[in-house]
Scaffold this active site. Structure first.
Site, PDB file in Angstrom:
ATOM      1  N   CYS A  10       0.807  -1.231  -0.041  1.00 39.10           N
ATOM      2  CA  CYS A  10       0.030  -0.032   0.106  1.00 39.10           C
ATOM      3  C   CYS A  10       0.795   1.225  -0.250  1.00 39.10           C
ATOM      4  O   CYS A  10       2.079   1.006  -0.510  1.00 39.10           O
ATOM      5  CB  CYS A  10      -1.025  -0.029   1.261  1.00 39.10           C
ATOM      6  SG  CYS A  10      -0.098   0.018   2.848  1.00 39.10           S
ATOM      7  N   ASN A  13       2.343   1.488   4.521  1.00 39.00           N
ATOM      8  CA  ASN A  13       2.409   0.313   5.151  1.00 39.00           C
ATOM      9  C   ASN A  13       2.317   0.368   6.570  1.00 39.00           C
ATOM     10  O   ASN A  13       2.950  -0.298   7.372  1.00 39.00           O
ATOM     11  CB  ASN A  13       3.873  -0.252   4.667  1.00 39.00           C
ATOM     12  CG  ASN A  13       4.274  -1.471   5.177  1.00 39.00           C
ATOM     13  OD1 ASN A  13       5.244  -1.901   5.527  1.00 39.00           O
ATOM     14  ND2 ASN A  13       3.291  -2.536   4.895  1.00 39.00           N
ATOM     15  N   CYS A  15      -1.544   0.621   7.271  1.00 38.88           N
ATOM     16  CA  CYS A  15      -2.967   0.407   7.478  1.00 38.88           C
ATOM     17  C   CYS A  15      -3.333  -0.957   6.636  1.00 38.88           C
ATOM     18  O   CYS A  15      -3.538  -1.913   7.095  1.00 38.88           O
ATOM     19  CB  CYS A  15      -3.776   1.666   6.925  1.00 38.88           C
ATOM     20  SG  CYS A  15      -3.665   2.934   8.119  1.00 38.88           S
ATOM     21  N   ARG A  16      -3.440  -0.748   5.368  1.00 31.89           N
ATOM     22  CA  ARG A  16      -4.044  -1.786   4.463  1.00 31.89           C
ATOM     23  C   ARG A  16      -2.999  -2.889   4.328  1.00 31.89           C
ATOM     24  O   ARG A  16      -3.608  -4.084   4.265  1.00 31.89           O
ATOM     25  CB  ARG A  16      -4.428  -1.394   2.961  1.00 31.89           C
ATOM     26  CG  ARG A  16      -5.391  -0.106   2.982  1.00 31.89           C
ATOM     27  CD  ARG A  16      -5.640   0.558   1.896  1.00 31.89           C
ATOM     28  NE  ARG A  16      -4.543   1.469   1.798  1.00 31.89           N
ATOM     29  CZ  ARG A  16      -4.260   2.288   0.636  1.00 31.89           C
ATOM     30  NH1 ARG A  16      -5.136   2.295  -0.315  1.00 31.89           N
ATOM     31  NH2 ARG A  16      -3.275   3.241   0.632  1.00 31.89           N
ATOM     32  N   SER A  17      -1.852  -2.884   3.907  1.00 32.65           N
ATOM     33  CA  SER A  17      -0.821  -3.851   3.693  1.00 32.65           C
ATOM     34  C   SER A  17      -0.556  -4.608   4.756  1.00 32.65           C
ATOM     35  O   SER A  17      -0.441  -5.841   4.808  1.00 32.65           O
ATOM     36  CB  SER A  17       0.144  -3.505   2.675  1.00 32.65           C
ATOM     37  OG  SER A  17       1.066  -2.666   3.472  1.00 32.65           O
ATOM     38  N   ASP A 128      -8.091   3.804   0.547  1.00 30.18           N
ATOM     39  CA  ASP A 128      -7.222   4.520   1.966  1.00 30.18           C
ATOM     40  C   ASP A 128      -7.936   4.822   2.927  1.00 30.18           C
ATOM     41  O   ASP A 128      -8.857   5.805   2.968  1.00 30.18           O
ATOM     42  CB  ASP A 128      -6.284   5.669   1.323  1.00 30.18           C
ATOM     43  CG  ASP A 128      -5.396   6.221   2.151  1.00 30.18           C
ATOM     44  OD1 ASP A 128      -5.416   5.906   3.537  1.00 30.18           O
ATOM     45  OD2 ASP A 128      -4.537   6.961   1.832  1.00 30.18           O
TER      46      ASP A 128
END
Ligand code: 4NP
Length: 161
Positions: A10, A13, A15-17, A128
């Site tokens: 993401c 690095n 939150c999402r990934s 995001d």
């Protein structure tokens, strides 16, 4: 199932990934497949290198049973393109940024979009959540759970290519 390495990517690095990493690790462990598939995550930007995941994502993910213990790092074209079999990006900007680092399209068959693995939630990209509230984090986790299940099914059928 063949031994493979997955890298989720993401922007920051945090939150999402790292959430995708934690969800995939839990699903693999639940099926005793944790030694077959190596899972890591990275960011296209270096703003948060060395930091633990965003406390909001840690909180929402842990309520669903996922442990986020990743320390943020930046994607390395030199190391990560050769090392990983699947580089799975979260949004369309992450996808374009990773593609642009693959100057001669040597690794283009390794670069994927998370949205393409979702089977129940129809979306173009994983949004995001950084400037969103609690609902944004929950929405991301719903999407990631769907996509990570789709990835594991493909890996089990040796159909991820
Ligand atoms: P991520 O979220 O890419 O899912 O880790 C973000 C984290 C940090 C920032 C943006 C998005 N930031 O602008 O610092």
């Amino acid at each position: 199932m063949q031994d493979k390495k997955i890298l989720f990517v993401c922007l920051g690095n945090i939150c999402r990934s790292p959430a995708a990493e934690a969800i995939t690790k839990k699903y693999l462990t639940d099926e005793n497949l944790q030694d077959k598939i190596f899972v890591d995550s990275a960011g296209t930007a270096g703003y948060h290198i060395g930091q633990t995941a965003d406390p909001r994502m840690i909180k929402h993910a842990s309520a669903r049973g996922y442990t986020l213990d990743h320390i943020a790092r930046k994607f390395s074209a030199a190391k990560d393109f050769p090392e990983f079999d699947y580089i799975i990006t979260m949004d369309n900007q992450n996808f374009e940024d990773i593609k642009s680092l693959d100057h001669i399209n040597k690794f283009s068959n390794k670069i994927f979009k998370m949205a393409d693995f979702c089977r129940n939630i129809k979306i173009e990209e994983v949004p995001d959540p950084y400037y969103e509230g609690a609902a944004g984090f929950e929405n991301v986790l719903d999407i990631l759970e769907d996509g990570c299940k789709g990835i594991i099914e493909k890996l089990k059928n040796n159909a991820l290519n």
